[in-house]
Each structure stands twice: as C-alpha cells, then as structure tokens.
Design a protein around this motif. Structure first.
Motif, PDB file in Angstrom:
ATOM      1  N   GLY A 131     -10.857  17.563  -1.211  1.00 36.64           N
ATOM      2  CA  GLY A 131      -9.622  18.325  -1.682  1.00 36.64           C
ATOM      3  C   GLY A 131      -8.738  17.633  -2.634  1.00 36.64           C
ATOM      4  N   GLN A 132      -8.814  16.507  -3.214  1.00 38.98           N
ATOM      5  CA  GLN A 132      -8.189  15.855  -4.139  1.00 38.98           C
ATOM      6  C   GLN A 132      -7.935  16.844  -5.360  1.00 38.98           C
ATOM      7  N   ALA A 133      -8.838  17.428  -5.805  1.00 35.26           N
ATOM      8  CA  ALA A 133      -8.769  18.225  -7.209  1.00 35.26           C
ATOM      9  C   ALA A 133      -7.872  19.628  -7.039  1.00 35.26           C
ATOM     10  N   GLU A 134      -7.849  19.909  -5.927  1.00 37.24           N
ATOM     11  CA  GLU A 134      -7.272  21.324  -5.428  1.00 37.24           C
ATOM     12  C   GLU A 134      -5.547  20.795  -4.822  1.00 37.24           C
ATOM     13  N   SER A 135      -5.397  19.686  -4.717  1.00 42.70           N
ATOM     14  CA  SER A 135      -4.140  19.158  -4.215  1.00 42.70           C
ATOM     15  C   SER A 135      -2.748  18.950  -4.980  1.00 42.70           C
ATOM     16  N   GLU A 136      -2.899  19.436  -6.334  1.00 40.21           N
ATOM     17  CA  GLU A 136      -1.921  19.606  -7.022  1.00 40.21           C
ATOM     18  C   GLU A 136      -1.020  18.274  -7.202  1.00 40.21           C
ATOM     19  N   GLY A 137      -1.655  17.222  -6.861  1.00 45.70           N
ATOM     20  CA  GLY A 137      -1.341  15.733  -6.915  1.00 45.70           C
ATOM     21  C   GLY A 137      -0.393  15.354  -5.712  1.00 45.70           C
ATOM     22  N   TRP A 138      -0.846  16.104  -4.441  1.00 43.76           N
ATOM     23  CA  TRP A 138      -0.509  15.665  -3.342  1.00 43.76           C
ATOM     24  C   TRP A 138      -1.064  14.642  -2.607  1.00 43.76           C
ATOM     25  N   MET A 139      -2.745  14.445  -3.241  1.00 46.19           N
ATOM     26  CA  MET A 139      -3.245  13.380  -2.621  1.00 46.19           C
ATOM     27  C   MET A 139      -3.458  12.012  -3.836  1.00 46.19           C
ATOM     28  N   ARG A 140      -3.057  10.897  -3.071  1.00 49.88           N
ATOM     29  CA  ARG A 140      -2.956   9.629  -4.138  1.00 49.88           C
ATOM     30  C   ARG A 140      -3.717   8.665  -3.249  1.00 49.88           C
ATOM     31  N   GLY A 141      -4.297   7.876  -4.118  1.00 52.93           N
ATOM     32  CA  GLY A 141      -5.038   6.797  -3.486  1.00 52.93           C
ATOM     33  C   GLY A 141      -5.291   5.456  -4.189  1.00 52.93           C
ATOM     34  N   SER A 142      -5.427   4.519  -3.815  1.00 51.84           N
ATOM     35  CA  SER A 142      -5.790   3.337  -4.481  1.00 51.84           C
ATOM     36  C   SER A 142      -6.879   2.276  -3.724  1.00 51.84           C
ATOM     37  N   ARG A 143      -7.630   1.572  -4.515  1.00 51.89           N
ATOM     38  CA  ARG A 143      -8.639   0.579  -3.927  1.00 51.89           C
ATOM     39  C   ARG A 143      -8.624  -0.641  -4.841  1.00 51.89           C
ATOM     40  N   SER A 144      -8.365  -1.705  -4.020  1.00 48.49           N
ATOM     41  CA  SER A 144      -8.122  -2.929  -4.981  1.00 48.49           C
ATOM     42  C   SER A 144      -9.157  -3.990  -4.384  1.00 48.49           C
ATOM     43  N   LEU A 145      -9.301  -5.060  -5.264  1.00 46.26           N
ATOM     44  CA  LEU A 145      -9.965  -6.280  -4.654  1.00 46.26           C
ATOM     45  C   LEU A 145      -9.159  -7.316  -5.360  1.00 46.26           C
ATOM     46  N   VAL A 146      -8.323  -8.088  -4.230  1.00 44.41           N
ATOM     47  CA  VAL A 146      -7.531  -9.399  -4.797  1.00 44.41           C
ATOM     48  C   VAL A 146      -8.042 -10.417  -3.979  1.00 44.41           C
ATOM     49  N   HIS A 147      -7.672 -11.580  -4.270  1.00 42.53           N
ATOM     50  CA  HIS A 147      -7.763 -12.765  -3.766  1.00 42.53           C
ATOM     51  C   HIS A 147      -6.619 -13.417  -3.073  1.00 42.53           C
ATOM     52  N   LEU A 148      -6.516 -13.445  -1.618  1.00 42.96           N
ATOM     53  CA  LEU A 148      -5.577 -13.680  -0.956  1.00 42.96           C
ATOM     54  C   LEU A 148      -5.654 -14.773  -0.075  1.00 42.96           C
ATOM     55  N   THR A 149      -4.667 -15.677   0.422  1.00 36.43           N
ATOM     56  CA  THR A 149      -4.744 -16.567   1.473  1.00 36.43           C
ATOM     57  C   THR A 149      -4.296 -15.756   2.779  1.00 36.43           C
ATOM     58  N   LYS A 150      -4.756 -16.432   3.939  1.00 33.21           N
ATOM     59  CA  LYS A 150      -4.284 -15.482   5.284  1.00 33.21           C
ATOM     60  C   LYS A 150      -2.706 -15.235   5.281  1.00 33.21           C
ATOM     61  N   ASP A 151      -1.877 -16.398   4.997  1.00 29.43           N
ATOM     62  CA  ASP A 151      -0.448 -16.040   4.857  1.00 29.43           C
ATOM     63  C   ASP A 151      -0.037 -15.118   3.801  1.00 29.43           C
ATOM     64  N   GLU A 152      -0.508 -14.849   2.631  1.00 25.25           N
ATOM     65  CA  GLU A 152      -0.343 -13.738   1.660  1.00 25.25           C
ATOM     66  C   GLU A 152      -0.758 -12.529   2.210  1.00 25.25           C
ATOM     67  N   LEU A 153      -2.044 -12.412   2.794  1.00 26.50           N
ATOM     68  CA  LEU A 153      -2.384 -11.217   3.532  1.00 26.50           C
ATOM     69  C   LEU A 153      -1.452 -10.773   4.457  1.00 26.50           C
ATOM     70  N   ASP A 154      -0.934 -11.458   5.331  1.00 27.80           N
ATOM     71  CA  ASP A 154       0.225 -11.297   6.395  1.00 27.80           C
ATOM     72  C   ASP A 154       1.483 -10.671   5.679  1.00 27.80           C
ATOM     73  N   ALA A 155       1.866 -11.374   4.453  1.00 25.26           N
ATOM     74  CA  ALA A 155       2.934 -11.301   3.841  1.00 25.26           C
ATOM     75  C   ALA A 155       2.847  -9.721   3.223  1.00 25.26           C
ATOM     76  N   PHE A 156       1.689  -9.238   2.630  1.00 26.63           N
ATOM     77  CA  PHE A 156       1.301  -8.166   1.993  1.00 26.63           C
ATOM     78  C   PHE A 156       1.457  -6.944   3.111  1.00 26.63           C
ATOM     79  N   HIS A 157       0.934  -7.336   4.209  1.00 28.66           N
ATOM     80  CA  HIS A 157       1.377  -6.421   5.154  1.00 28.66           C
ATOM     81  C   HIS A 157       2.380  -6.167   5.692  1.00 28.66           C
TER      82      HIS A 157
END
Length: 191
Positions: A131-157
C-alpha cells in the motif's frame, strides 16, 4: 508538539514490567481490545462487542482483566448506571521483566505474546509493501545497519521510547486530521 506537552507526557510516563501485565497481554482478544481503544477511542463493552464480533459477557471478563493489570481504565464522568466507558491508560511504557526473573509459565506466555505480535508485524510489513504507493505519504519507513555496543543499543532503545512518549496521545486528544499510526522498532545483530 510543544515543549510543555512533551514535558507533561514524560512526567506521566509509567513503566510497567510485571508478569501480571505480561499475562494480560498474552491473549489475542485483549490485544484486539487494546488496539480498538487505541485507534477508535473510549468504548463500552457493548460497543466493543459489536466492533470486535464478540459477546458482551466475554468482553466484560477481558475488560476486567485489562483493568486489573492497569492497561485500561474506566471513565467515571462518561459512565451512567450500568454502562461503563473504557479507555486505554496513556503514558505506559510496557517492558518485559528480565527473562531470568520469569517463571517457566511466564516464559511460555512471553513466547506466545512474541508469536502473536510477530504474526501481526509480518502482516503489517505486507500491508506496507502493498500500500505504500497509494498511501499519500502516510506510510514511512527506514532500514539501517549501524555498529553499536550493547550499551549504545540500550540507549538507542530508550531514546526511541522517549521519542514515542513525546508524540503519544489518544484518539480523544488527537487533532481532526490525525490518524492512528502503527510504529515498530526492533534491533538485532546482523552477524
């Protein structure tokens, strides 16, 4: 959102991490009740029964379980006589107790909750793709690959949860042009 509203939302935030809440969430009908209250706003057991295709007796039982767990509350000023109005409790940060603090039965409930939520998330991913094409901008998403420590992942969360709390509001507090939006975030090691 104003700074005052953001500060007020953070002040009202309440972390819930009890096994009782985990048990209350591990039932598909209760999850549907919470979703309906979150998207459509306050409702009675009668209106919920009609919306969810259930009988009022069944709904009343599950509403009491959700109330006991602190996930919903009745609205006394809207209730009259035998009719009780319910709404989801705002400002909840629902986190699981650490796995080593759960009993074996609670771990089974946790796994069942994960399974139900994953089924829903897979269906949402399908809807996003279709449905993304017909969503008129209501559907947004992001995918990433980052290098984090466990503490950084906890902080991000934690930062993600803080951001959610900043924008959190129920249907009764939302502007007329607002829509209920489902958001998901999870992180896992790529190796």
């Amino acid at each position: 959102m104003t700074k005052e509203r953001s500060a007020e939302a953070a002040e009202q935030q309440r972390t819930v991490n009890s096994p009782e809440v985990l048990k209350a969430l591990s039932h598909p009908l209760r999850l549907r009740i919470l979703r309906h209250l979150g998207t459509a706003g306050p409702a009675t057991s009668t209106t919920l029964a009609a919306a969810l295709g259930e009988n009022t007796g069944t709904l009343s039982y599950h509403l009491r379980m959700l109330e006991r767990s602190g996930l919903i509350e009745d609205i006394p000023e809207r209730s009259t006589g035998r009719e009780r109005w319910w709404r989801g409790v705002r400002g909840l940060d629902i986190r699981r107790p650490p796995q080593d603090e759960l009993t074996e039965a609670e771990r089974v409930l946790s796994a069942e909750l994960d399974r139900m939520r994953m089924e829903e998330d897979v269906e949402l991913a399908r809807q996003f793709t279709a449905g993304q094409a017909e969503s008129e901008g209501w559907m947004r998403g992001s995918r990433s690959l980052v290098h984090l420590t466990k503490d950084e992942l906890d902080a991000f969360h934690d930062d993600y949860l803080t951001l959610l709390a900043r924008y959190a509001r129920g249907p009764e507090d939302a502007p007329d042009d607002a829509r209920p939006v489902l958001l998901r975030w999870f992180g896992l090691p790529a190796d």
